[in-house]
Design a protein around this motif. Structure first.
Motif, mmCIF file in Angstrom:
data_model
loop_
_atom_site.group_PDB
_atom_site.id
_atom_site.type_symbol
_atom_site.label_atom_id
_atom_site.label_comp_id
_atom_site.label_asym_id
_atom_site.label_seq_id
_atom_site.Cartn_x
_atom_site.Cartn_y
_atom_site.Cartn_z
ATOM 1 N N GLN A 1 0.828 -1.204 0.000
ATOM 2 C CA GLN A 1 0.000 0.000 0.000
ATOM 3 C C GLN A 1 0.864 1.256 0.000
ATOM 4 O O GLN A 1 0.468 2.296 -0.532
ATOM 5 C CB GLN A 1 -0.932 -0.009 1.213
ATOM 6 C CG GLN A 1 -1.948 1.131 1.203
ATOM 7 C CD GLN A 1 -2.935 1.026 2.349
ATOM 8 O OE1 GLN A 1 -2.876 0.081 3.147
ATOM 9 N NE2 GLN A 1 -3.837 1.995 2.446
ATOM 10 N N ASP A 2 2.060 1.158 0.566
ATOM 11 C CA ASP A 2 2.974 2.298 0.613
ATOM 12 C C ASP A 2 3.381 2.747 -0.788
ATOM 13 O O ASP A 2 3.703 3.916 -1.005
ATOM 14 C CB ASP A 2 4.218 1.922 1.430
ATOM 15 C CG ASP A 2 5.225 3.055 1.515
ATOM 16 O OD1 ASP A 2 4.791 4.214 1.660
ATOM 17 O OD2 ASP A 2 6.430 2.788 1.431
ATOM 18 N N LYS A 3 3.333 1.806 -1.742
ATOM 19 C CA LYS A 3 3.760 2.130 -3.113
ATOM 20 C C LYS A 3 2.592 2.467 -4.044
ATOM 21 O O LYS A 3 2.814 2.772 -5.213
ATOM 22 C CB LYS A 3 4.556 0.958 -3.687
ATOM 23 C CG LYS A 3 5.905 0.758 -3.022
ATOM 24 C CD LYS A 3 6.736 -0.279 -3.763
ATOM 25 C CE LYS A 3 8.123 -0.403 -3.142
ATOM 26 N NZ LYS A 3 8.987 -1.352 -3.905
ATOM 27 N N GLU A 4 1.382 2.411 -3.535
ATOM 28 C CA GLU A 4 0.215 2.710 -4.360
ATOM 29 C C GLU A 4 0.295 4.138 -4.902
ATOM 30 O O GLU A 4 0.513 5.095 -4.162
ATOM 31 C CB GLU A 4 -1.059 2.549 -3.523
ATOM 32 C CG GLU A 4 -2.340 2.656 -4.329
ATOM 33 C CD GLU A 4 -2.541 1.475 -5.259
ATOM 34 O OE1 GLU A 4 -3.003 1.701 -6.395
ATOM 35 O OE2 GLU A 4 -2.208 0.335 -4.865
ATOM 36 N N ASN A 5 0.157 4.270 -6.225
ATOM 37 C CA ASN A 5 0.254 5.549 -6.940
ATOM 38 C C ASN A 5 1.651 6.174 -6.874
ATOM 39 O O ASN A 5 1.808 7.374 -7.125
ATOM 40 C CB ASN A 5 -0.773 6.555 -6.415
ATOM 41 C CG ASN A 5 -2.181 6.204 -6.852
ATOM 42 O OD1 ASN A 5 -2.371 5.505 -7.852
ATOM 43 N ND2 ASN A 5 -3.168 6.667 -6.126
ATOM 44 N N LYS A 6 2.631 5.357 -6.513
ATOM 45 C CA LYS A 6 4.019 5.838 -6.471
ATOM 46 C C LYS A 6 4.935 4.917 -7.285
ATOM 47 O O LYS A 6 6.132 5.168 -7.387
ATOM 48 C CB LYS A 6 4.515 5.904 -5.019
ATOM 49 C CG LYS A 6 3.617 6.703 -4.075
ATOM 50 C CD LYS A 6 4.094 6.591 -2.637
ATOM 51 C CE LYS A 6 3.129 7.237 -1.663
ATOM 52 N NZ LYS A 6 1.854 6.509 -1.544
ATOM 53 N N GLN A 7 4.378 3.868 -7.866
ATOM 54 C CA GLN A 7 5.168 2.843 -8.537
ATOM 55 C C GLN A 7 5.750 3.325 -9.865
ATOM 56 O O GLN A 7 5.402 4.388 -10.367
ATOM 57 C CB GLN A 7 4.324 1.583 -8.769
ATOM 58 C CG GLN A 7 3.199 1.753 -9.792
ATOM 59 C CD GLN A 7 1.875 2.101 -9.155
ATOM 60 O OE1 GLN A 7 1.802 2.884 -8.222
ATOM 61 N NE2 GLN A 7 0.808 1.523 -9.674
#
Length: 256
Positions: free
Chosen positions: A49-55
């Motif tokens: 979830q920490d990487k959601e929309n940051k990948q």
């Protein structure tokens, strides 16, 4: 296209205070002001979830008036906000006949790479855009050179065999010549450019059969099935670059 990742300005929580997000949407906006439009977009899958929309994500852009060209030049943006990659800008080529988007290797056009700690990114993007025409002209000269290098069946087979090694998930290919199968009239000419295109389309699209051995109850069964299409952004980028490098080696081997 879901462009939420491009607009995001939040970094992954584990990154330090020195990490400053260079938003892809800000870069795209600068290109749009010069007449570019987004032609394709893809992003990596996330498990955290920490990487959601940051990948990692991958944006292709072309000048609006070149969209329907048989072979149109492209700009490729590769970025993320999770610390997995620096921001990278590449030159590419899109072949309209086979819906085939290629990333051209470093040897054809030096990519722009910068870390998210770089505070001069605005100027570097400006410079990249200003040098666009010169880069494209250089790229087109190399493409024309590849078109003028004839390949016979033996050389095509050699190219296909060496290209197979660039996909890690292939156990064994049934027939390497599947990679250079002519699927449209535009591919009839026997030259390095057409071979490069056919192989790139086949490897990324999974347009060939592969075989592997299945062990069960002490017996070995030989299985043949169609290869899968590559969908992962990182693997597509890797195969594109390595195929472009292979084409460069062929040019050198033929001329030198």
């Amino acid at each position: 296209m879901n462009l939420d990742v491009l607009k995001n300005d939040e970094k992954a929580l584990h990154l330090s205070d020195k990490y400053n997000v260079i938003k892809s949407s800000d870069i795209v906006e600068k290109f749009e002001k010069k007449g570019f439009v987004i032609t394709d977009y893809s992003e990596a899958r996330v498990r955290s979830q920490d990487k959601e929309n940051k990948q990692k994500h991958f944006v292709r852009m072309s000048l609006a008036d070149s969209i329907k060209m048989p072979e149109r030049p492209e700009v490729i943006l590769h970025n993320s906000y999770d610390g997995s990659t620096a921001l990278k800008m590449y030159m590419g080529m899109y072949r309209f006949a086979c819906d085939n988007g290629m990333v051209i290797g470093d040897h054809l056009s030096e990519p722009l790479k910068m870390k998210h700690t770089n505070k001069q990114w605005d100027y570097l993007i400006y410079k990249f855009i200003e040098e666009y025409d010169a880069k494209i002209n250089s790229q087109q000269r190399v493409v024309n050179q590849m078109k003028n290098i004839p390949l016979d069946k033996n050389k095509e087979y050699e190219f296909a065999c060496r290209a197979i090694e660039l996909r890690e998930d292939i156990n064994d290919v049934v027939d390497p010549m599947e990679l250079v199968q002519v699927r449209r009239i535009e591919d009839n000419a026997m030259n390095l450019w057409n071979t490069f295109n056919k192989v790139q389309e086949s490897i990324i699209g999974g347009l060939f059969q592969k075989k592997f051995d299945l062990e069960a109850d002490g017996e070995t069964t030989h299985i043949i099935k169609k290869a899968s299409k590559l969908t992962d952004v990182n693997r597509i980028m890797k195969v594109n670059h390595e195929l472009s490098g292979l084409a460069k080696k062929f040019v050198q081997e033929i001329y030198w």
